[in-house]
Every structure is written in C-alpha cells, then in structure tokens.
Scaffold this motif. Structure first.
Motif, PDB file in Angstrom:
ATOM      1  N   UNK A  22     112.572  75.475  96.669  1.00 31.09           N
ATOM      2  CA  UNK A  22     111.208  75.072  96.345  1.00 31.09           C
ATOM      3  C   UNK A  22     110.410  74.657  97.560  1.00 31.09           C
ATOM      4  N   UNK A  23     110.781  75.146  98.731  1.00 30.29           N
ATOM      5  CA  UNK A  23     110.109  74.780  99.985  1.00 30.29           C
ATOM      6  C   UNK A  23     110.244  75.926 100.966  1.00 30.29           C
ATOM      7  N   UNK A  24     109.468  75.850 102.037  1.00 29.34           N
ATOM      8  CA  UNK A  24     109.404  76.963 102.971  1.00 29.34           C
ATOM      9  C   UNK A  24     110.679  77.147 103.785  1.00 29.34           C
ATOM     10  N   UNK A  25     111.314  76.053 104.195  1.00 29.67           N
ATOM     11  CA  UNK A  25     112.416  76.174 105.149  1.00 29.67           C
ATOM     12  C   UNK A  25     113.770  76.253 104.457  1.00 29.67           C
ATOM     13  N   UNK A  67     122.374  91.480  96.923  1.00 25.17           N
ATOM     14  CA  UNK A  67     123.828  91.502  96.815  1.00 25.17           C
ATOM     15  C   UNK A  67     124.472  90.138  96.785  1.00 25.17           C
ATOM     16  N   UNK A  68     123.684  89.102  96.478  1.00 28.52           N
ATOM     17  CA  UNK A  68     124.214  87.749  96.460  1.00 28.52           C
ATOM     18  C   UNK A  68     124.258  87.092  97.824  1.00 28.52           C
ATOM     19  N   UNK A  69     123.860  87.802  98.878  1.00 22.42           N
ATOM     20  CA  UNK A  69     123.822  87.227 100.225  1.00 22.42           C
ATOM     21  C   UNK A  69     122.518  86.465 100.416  1.00 22.42           C
ATOM     22  N   UNK A  70     122.500  85.543 101.383  1.00 22.62           N
ATOM     23  CA  UNK A  70     121.321  84.707 101.577  1.00 22.62           C
ATOM     24  C   UNK A  70     121.312  83.592 100.549  1.00 22.62           C
ATOM     25  N   UNK A  71     120.138  83.036 100.269  1.00 22.83           N
ATOM     26  CA  UNK A  71     120.044  81.952  99.289  1.00 22.83           C
ATOM     27  C   UNK A  71     118.642  81.869  98.726  1.00 22.83           C
ATOM     28  N   UNK A  72     118.538  81.281  97.534  1.00 22.06           N
ATOM     29  CA  UNK A  72     117.233  80.965  96.955  1.00 22.06           C
ATOM     30  C   UNK A  72     116.702  79.729  97.680  1.00 22.06           C
ATOM     31  N   UNK A 116     117.140  82.980 109.778  1.00 25.64           N
ATOM     32  CA  UNK A 116     116.146  81.914 109.795  1.00 25.64           C
ATOM     33  C   UNK A 116     114.814  82.399 109.236  1.00 25.64           C
ATOM     34  N   UNK A 117     114.847  83.525 108.517  1.00 27.44           N
ATOM     35  CA  UNK A 117     113.623  84.079 107.913  1.00 27.44           C
ATOM     36  C   UNK A 117     113.507  83.636 106.456  1.00 27.44           C
ATOM     37  N   UNK A 120     115.988  82.603 101.612  1.00 24.55           N
ATOM     38  CA  UNK A 120     116.428  82.640 102.991  1.00 24.55           C
ATOM     39  C   UNK A 120     117.148  83.964 103.136  1.00 24.55           C
ATOM     40  N   UNK A 121     116.523  84.918 103.826  1.00 24.87           N
ATOM     41  CA  UNK A 121     117.043  86.280 103.858  1.00 24.87           C
ATOM     42  C   UNK A 121     118.362  86.376 104.623  1.00 24.87           C
TER      43      UNK A 121
END
Length: 497
Positions: free
Chosen positions: A306-309, A298-303, A260-261, A467-468
C-alpha cells in the motif's frame, strides 16, 4: 502472439538439439534483454550504466542487494554535515597503465556538476558546491547543505580519467573507455554485442574469465532459446510464460531477486474522475494484486504494501498494508462518488520496459471493467511516451516503474513539485521530502518517509502494484552469478566450470 513466437523459437532449438554451454576461449557470454546505443556515462539509465560499469567505476558502489560498499574510495568520513573526505585506494591503475589519483575524481565531479554539462544522473549529486584535492589519495567534497544522499548518489557517477578525456574530448573518450574496472574495452557494436577482455591488474583481482561478451537479444523467446542451445551462459529477464521451459531442464537454473523497481498505475488527479480519492480507492479495491503476482509474474517479486517503496528500501513503513481485493467495496465507492453506472478510461503503458508490463496492464484493465470502470489499454511507442511525459499528458492512468536503489528519496521525488513530472500535489508531502534529504539524522529521515508513505496510502496518487522481480537464468556450470536489485550486471567473479 508472444506465446506462439516463444514456442516456435524453442521448438527450433529442440530440433537443433540442446547442448551444454562451452566457455569457448574462456569467454563468458551474457544475453542482455535491452541494449543501449551508447557507452557514455553521461547518457541513458541503468541499462547504460550496466555496460559502463564493466570498465569504469564509481567512488562508492552498490552491491547486488543495494547496500553501499567501497569502490575507488576505500573509506570515507563526514568531517561536518556539509564536508566529506574520501580516502582513495592506493595502487589503482587506469587501463593504459597510468595511476588513478584524486585529480581524476575532482575532474569528474567538477564536469558532472557543471551547469553546462548534460549528464543524465547529475541530479544525484546536485548539492555539491566544491571538490578539493588534499593529496593524490585524498579528496574532499563539500555540499551546500547536509547531503544524506551523497554517497548513494556517487554510486551512479563513473569516475573518468582526466588525461584521456582532456586529450580526446568527452565524446571520443566515451567511445573507447579507458577505466579502472575489471574489464577492458575490446569492441562495441551498437545493438549487437559488447566484447571485453579481463584486466589482469584489477585492484580487486583479475576476473574469473578471460573474456566477456554481452549480446543484445531483445526477444525473450530468443534469449531462452540461446540458453537452451548453449550459446549463452546467462540470460536476463526470462519471460514468465517461458519459465517452465527453463525449469524442466536439469542443466539450467533460474535465479530471481526482487528489484528496486516499484511498478505503479499513476492517476492524473488534476481531472475528473480521478480527482476524487473515492474513485482512486475504488480502482485499488478492484485489482486483485495477489492473483496478478502469481499469474503475470510467476509468484516472483512482491505485492507492494500500500505504499510506493519495497520492504528492502529505506523509508518503507511496516505499519501499512495493501488494500484488499474487494469488488463490492469498489462498486460502493463508485456509487458514492456519483459513478454508479461506471465510466470509460484507459491505461497507457510501454511494452517490454518492465517484466510482463502489457499483460499486467491488460489484466488490471479487465478487473477494473468488472466493477464498471470500462478500461482499455494503449501501448505507447518509446518516442511518443517521452513526448507525453515531457508534456505531462500521459493520460488518465499510466503504468510506470520507479527505481529506489535503496532509498525512498529516489522514487518519491517523482511525486513532488520539484520533479516537474507530478500529476498530484500535496504540500505536506513536499515539505517532508525536502526534510528527508536535508539531514543526516537517519531517525528523522525515516520518520519523514514513514509519514510520506501514510499520505500516499491515504490519497493514492498511484495504485501500488509490485516490487518487480529480476528473473535470470543460467547454465548450472556457471558459478558466482547473482541478479542485482538495480539491474546492473556484476560479472567480475562469475566463472564457467
């Protein structure tokens, strides 16, 4: 340098001969990436709370996916927008054998909300104005105004035993926790390890293992080496460059989830050149976020869209998208803003606070430099960072991660005047934030957050990166483990076959 250290540590492990982890004395061993110097519920962030919640518990909890679930309160109801009733579990005992009652809840909430109490997460329940014991298993909480975030806020407050705390004093009671949770305190050595034993009388059933040791292993390569050698069963935060060392071993498995970071690069919009939104948008177009995600995470998480959450957070606006990587557009915007020749700037960042944080900052700086924004990276020590943060002097740009724990209120707050930590101000944004936390109508809250995300997308107080992910690794013999979005270790049902 990090890769060389990692290679050396892993080479030493291979020479020593890898072995399957043994659950010695029925003990589960976890390698933690970051260790705090306190077990106090009043201190520290989610790193501390992860240790606190091995012994203590909240009224309402989050699960590994940030969903709210019953804990010491088995159910609750809103009698009015400002009056909540919590029905407590029956038969719950403290670790010393005495019964848990509503008096413990009132005691905890009253002292946390006391203006004289220093409690790092007290802002989560700041709207509470009264706590009343209805009977031993029922407690009422009243708020000054509608409090849609009360339940999620209570998930960050550990309920403490009234009798023990009053007898020993808060400071001493926090050194040797007496809780209601699945694990009982055995030994704590700050900076080294935390040993616990199973609570056989736990209301949720005894833990799957008899003992638990959480080891402090700050260096990523050393954590990986400990897993390969069979010294640990689970490790947190596998460095991206060492993922192949784990993935190629049949007895090990990678587990990952998006946390959630939200990792962002924040501008000081009070001063040139970042007071001009065209310059901020130029930076956004200059950074190839998709490539960074693959190479640095490594492709984990997500871009971020265009917003904070993140997508999984209440308040995410599905209509928004990240600006595309477009160096030509970036250069055109710089020229339009009067910076055709570019300019010099810097990014401040911590090291090791977030996955690949320094690597991401350096890569972003290189991409910015390629369009004429000549950027250097300044790695800041933790104490200096805190001082810069207090003085709102973190530089023209700084990298930071904000936890949402499932609701946009929790990380949008840092962009409001109320936070006293904002570098950017927008009156409409502040008004909507207050509206979002002042009604229990979820439709109205969602509409407020959607508009707030639109404002942030247009005005760009930060570059919204990722989103880490939380990337952990385990022995294949380990069952019942799942990394959590909020970084808390949930180990009650984990076992080693």
């Amino acid at each position: 340098m990090r890769r060389l250290i990692g290679a050396a540590a892993l080479a030493a492990t291979v020479l020593a001969g890898p072995c399957l982890a043994q659950a010695k004395d029925d003990t589960l061993v976890v390698g933690a990436a970051v260790f705090t110097d306190s077990l106090s519920p009043a201190a520290g962030g989610y790193i501390t709370l992860s240790l606190v919640y091995q012994t203590w518990e909240p009224l309402v909890a989050r699960d590994a996916d940030d969903k709210l679930v019953p804990s010491l309160a088995e159910r609750w109801e809103a009698l009015s927008p400002t009056h909540w009733r919590f029905h407590l579990r029956r038969g719950v005992k403290w670790h010393d054998g005495t019964p848990f009652t509503a008096a413990d809840v009132k005691f905890t909430v009253d002292y946390v909300t006391d203006p004289k109490t220093v409690y790092v997460r007290k802002g989560r329940i700041a709207g509470i104005v009264g706590t009343d014991v209805v009977d031993d298993h029922t407690v009422d909480i009243r708020t000054a105004k509608p409090a849609p975030l009360l339940l999620r806020g209570l998930a960050d407050i550990a309920i403490e035993q009234k009798a023990t705390t009053e007898k020993l004093g808060q400071k001493e009671a926090h050194r040797r926790p007496v809780g209601t949770g699945p694990w009982k305190y055995q030994e704590w050595v700050a900076g080294d390890h935390y040993d616990l034993v199973a609570n056989p009388d736990y209301w949720g059933g005894p833990p799957a293992m008899k003992k638990l040791r959480i080891r402090a292993i700050s260096e990523g390569a050393t954590r990986v080496a400990s897993l390969i050698a069979g010294e640990t069963h689970i490790i947190e935060e596998v460095p991206v460059d060492l993922l192949p060392s784990v993935e190629r071993r049949r007895n090990l498995k990678i587990d990952a989830t998006e946390s959630s970071v939200s990792l962002v690069l924040t501008f000081d919009t009070r001063k040139p050149p970042f007071d001009d939104v065209r310059v901020r948008r130029a930076v956004d177009h200059a950074i190839d976020k998709k490539t960074l995600l693959q190479q640095m995470l490594g492709g984990y998480g997500s871009v971020l869209d265009g917003q904070l959450v993140t997508k999984a957070t209440f308040g995410h606006n599905p209509k928004l998208q990240a600006r595309p990587f477009d160096p030509a557009k970036a250069k055109a915007l710089l020229a339009e803003a009067g910076h055709a020749g570019g300019f010099d700037t810097k990014i401040n960042t911590l090291s090791g606070r977030y996955l690949s944080d320094v690597d991401i900052a350096n890569a972003a700086a290189g991409m910015m430099s390629a369009v004429g924004i000549r950027t250097t990276v300044n790695v800041v020590e933790g104490g200096v960072w805190s001082q810069l943060d207090r003085n709102k002097e973190q530089g023209p740009m700084y990298q930071i991660g904000w936890f949402s724990v499932g609701d946009a209120d929790f990380n949008t707050v840092w962009y409001t005047e109320a936070s006293k930590r904002n570098y950017w101000t927008n009156a409409e944004f502040d008004r909507l934030w207050q509206e979002g936390r002042s009604t229990i109508d979820e439709g109205k809250r969602l509409a407020a957050y959607h508009r707030m995300m639109e404002i942030m997308h247009d005005e760009l107080p930060s570059i919204f990166l990722f989103g880490l992910p939380r990337i952990s690794a385990r022995q294949v013999a380990v069952e019942g483990w799942q990394p959590s979005r909020d970084s808390l270790l949930r180990l009650h049902k984990v076992r080693v076959k």
